[in-house]
Scaffold this active site. Structure first.
Site, PDB file in Angstrom:
ATOM      1  N   LYS A  35      73.274  32.767  76.638  1.00  0.00           N
ATOM      2  CA  LYS A  35      73.696  31.431  76.204  1.00  0.00           C
ATOM      3  C   LYS A  35      74.250  31.571  74.792  1.00  0.00           C
ATOM      4  CE  LYS A  35      72.907  28.341  73.969  1.00  0.00           C
ATOM      5  NZ  LYS A  35      73.760  27.756  72.853  1.00  0.00           N
TER       6      LYS A  35
ATOM      7  N   GLU B  61      64.839  37.342  65.984  1.00  0.00           N
ATOM      8  CA  GLU B  61      65.528  37.755  64.766  1.00  0.00           C
ATOM      9  C   GLU B  61      65.927  36.456  64.074  1.00  0.00           C
ATOM     10  OE1 GLU B  61      67.983  38.142  62.064  1.00  0.00           O
ATOM     11  OE2 GLU B  61      69.457  38.647  63.604  1.00  0.00           O
TER      12      GLU B  61
ATOM     13  N   CYS C  19      72.215  36.249  58.049  1.00  0.00           N
ATOM     14  CA  CYS C  19      70.783  36.253  57.735  1.00  0.00           C
ATOM     15  C   CYS C  19      70.432  37.380  56.783  1.00  0.00           C
ATOM     16  CB  CYS C  19      69.960  36.358  59.015  1.00  0.00           C
ATOM     17  SG  CYS C  19      70.391  37.779  60.038  1.00  0.00           S
TER      18      CYS C  19
ATOM     19  N   GLU D  79      67.536  29.191  52.617  1.00  0.00           N
ATOM     20  CA  GLU D  79      68.660  30.068  52.959  1.00  0.00           C
ATOM     21  C   GLU D  79      69.961  29.293  52.769  1.00  0.00           C
ATOM     22  OE1 GLU D  79      69.558  33.328  56.465  1.00  0.00           O
ATOM     23  OE2 GLU D  79      68.463  31.518  56.972  1.00  0.00           O
TER      24      GLU D  79
END
Length: 489
Positions: A185, A261, A295, A391
């Site tokens: 997906k 992750e 990331c 972040e």
């Protein structure tokens, strides 16, 4: 500085339907959704909008193909991956154009990602034939112990928008090598690269049903349906920590094997003895790769007082040289993926400035269509600024000054996240000592990129668990079976 937001390349032919059981099909409800160019907001294509019914059909196909695929000789699985690697390499220009148009990064960066993505297929084509078990004698000598590795079974992969091809091959490669079937997906913002990959793998000879791709805007509904199905045996997700936590909770009902992750908040440590020019080069890679939408991107810069002004001045100069524009125009920096991402960047920069941070360059979005934000350096960022805790996912470098090594390490570890860290120093003793103390799954020593298909990628703490790539990567898709052998009369 001028901003060219218009694409200089047309969209190559791209499949627009679901890939299920080796066939392209429309969504069961006939729905579609648009994929936009983030540089100007124009619609690039419309793709099928899968429903839960389509998701079940995709899992049906994966389940039906699992036994035969698991029994396929490892060498044959590896050769399919090798052909996939070669086909991706041959089509790098079309793939790069598609990626740049749907995601926003420059063509050079798209080509670099495609090269990186293809390498996972080459790496795992070689790992497919290296899956081994063991044979041993029981301690009392009365029997033998045999262990064997077998594929986990049907998998669900949920991939992000920021690396639309590499985050797929990093999961698909080891799954194919191990003998697992899968449903993928992709992110609704960037589904086109994955649809092209399905086409490439079909051409490479991957049997029908081994890979199935469902594109949808109803991610929660589609993924939730699959997680509730007892035939699914593994989930691998790359994305935010918040979503990852929710998926882990949902996966618990069927006790799935899970790889996560998740988010990062990477510290970038520059010590007094560092080569400042190399540190700046590393910072440009660690911060500006993918417009900062990674990331692994450096999120917090901790620079020793003795070199902080030189580092800040040089980094500011390098940021000022960057050209913004459409990724196909030759620009260095493209747009962010959408308005909400750009607005969050602006919010975090504004908070840091209000608390006393000094904006050396940038610090504002670009007017007009598209989601551009100027590359930004902020000096003297205070400890309470949100940008040091959240972040940023954009082209912003917040700089904090430190005096002692322990101070820098404590600040670097002061986060729930633990994916990547970067360390610049000429002192080998300090390099090893600091690397050992940093609470991250990966450390870049005197370099601004850590990703490598031959190395294990992953984090600790709230950055997730499991590893992708390296010799460890295939283990995520294998179960260990123990057989007790009786010997003698």
């Amino acid at each position: 500085m001028s901003f060219d937001r218009i694409s200089h390349r047309p969209l190559p032919p791209v499949p627009d339907r679901l890939w299920i059981g080796g066939a392209w099909r429309t969504a069961s409800g006939g729905g579609t959704f648009g994929v936009d160019d983030p540089a100007n907001g124009s619609e690039l294509a419309r793709v099928a909008d899968a429903t839960s019914e389509d998701a079940v059909a995709a899992l049906d196909a994966a389940v039906d193909a699992q036994a035969a695929w698991a029994a396929t000789p490892p060498r044959d699985r590896g050769e399919i991956l090798r052909r996939g690697f070669e086909l991706i390499t041959d089509r790098i220009d079309d793939l790069a154009t598609v990626m740049t148009l749907e995601m926003g990064k420059s063509l050079d960066e798209s080509r670099a990602e495609i090269t990186y993505a293809a390498e996972f297929f080459r790496w795992f084509s070689e790992e497919a034939v290296r899956v081994t078990g063991s044979y041993g004698v029981t301690p009392n000598g009365a029997g033998r112990m045999l262990t064997m590795k077998q594929p986990v079974g049907p998998c669900l992969f949920v991939t992000p928008w920021n690396f639309p091809l590499a985050m797929g091959t990093r999961k698909i490669g080891p799954a194919i090598a191990a003998g697992c079937t899968m449903v993928v997906k992709p992110a609704s913002a960037t589904p086109l690269s994955m649809l092209l990959l399905a086409e490439i793998l079909a051409e490479a000879g991957l049997p029908d049903g081994v890979l199935n791709v469902v594109t949808t805007r109803s991610t929660g509904e589609v993924v939730g349906t699959l997680l509730q199905d007892s035939r699914l045996r593994k989930l691998s997700f790359t994305g935010s920590t918040e979503v990852g936590r929710s998926l882990v909770e949902q996966s618990a009902a069927n006790l799935l094997r899970v790889s996560m992750e998740l988010g990062g908040n990477a510290p970038f440590l520059v010590f007094a003895d560092a080569d400042v020019e190399k540190a700046v080069d590393g910072a440009m890679l660690a911060k500006m790769r993918n417009v900062g939408e990674a990331c692994t991107a450096a999120n917090r810069f901790y620079v020793h007082r003795d070199v902080v002004e030189e580092f800040t001045a040089r980094l500011t100069e390098r940021f000022d040289e960057l050209q913004l524009g459409h990724g196909t125009s030759g620009a260095d920096v493209g747009p962010l993926v959408d308005a909400s991402t750009r607005d969050k960047v602006a919010d975090l920069v504004g908070d840091a400035a209000e608390r006393g941070g000094v904006v050396r360059t940038g610090g504002e979005p670009v007017d007009g269509p598209g989601y551009f934000y100027r590359p930004t350096v902020i000096a003297d960022v205070p400890d309470d600024a949100r940008i040091l805790r959240e972040e940023v996912f954009g082209p912003v470098a917040p700089i904090v000054t430190f005096d002692e090594d322990d101070e820098a390490v404590r600040a670097a570890n002061d986060t729930e996240l633990g994916l990547t860290a970067y360390v610049f120093t000429r002192d080998l003793d300090r390099a090893i000592r600091v690397a050992e103390r940093l609470e991250t799954g990966m450390v870049g020593l005197n370099q601004g990129i850590v990703s490598n298909p031959a190395a294990p990628f992953g984090g600790i703490k709230a950055s997730g668990f499991g590893r992708e790539g390296g010799a460890e990567g295939i283990e995520e898709y294998l179960e260990t079976k123990y057989v007790a052998l009786a010997t003698g009369a």
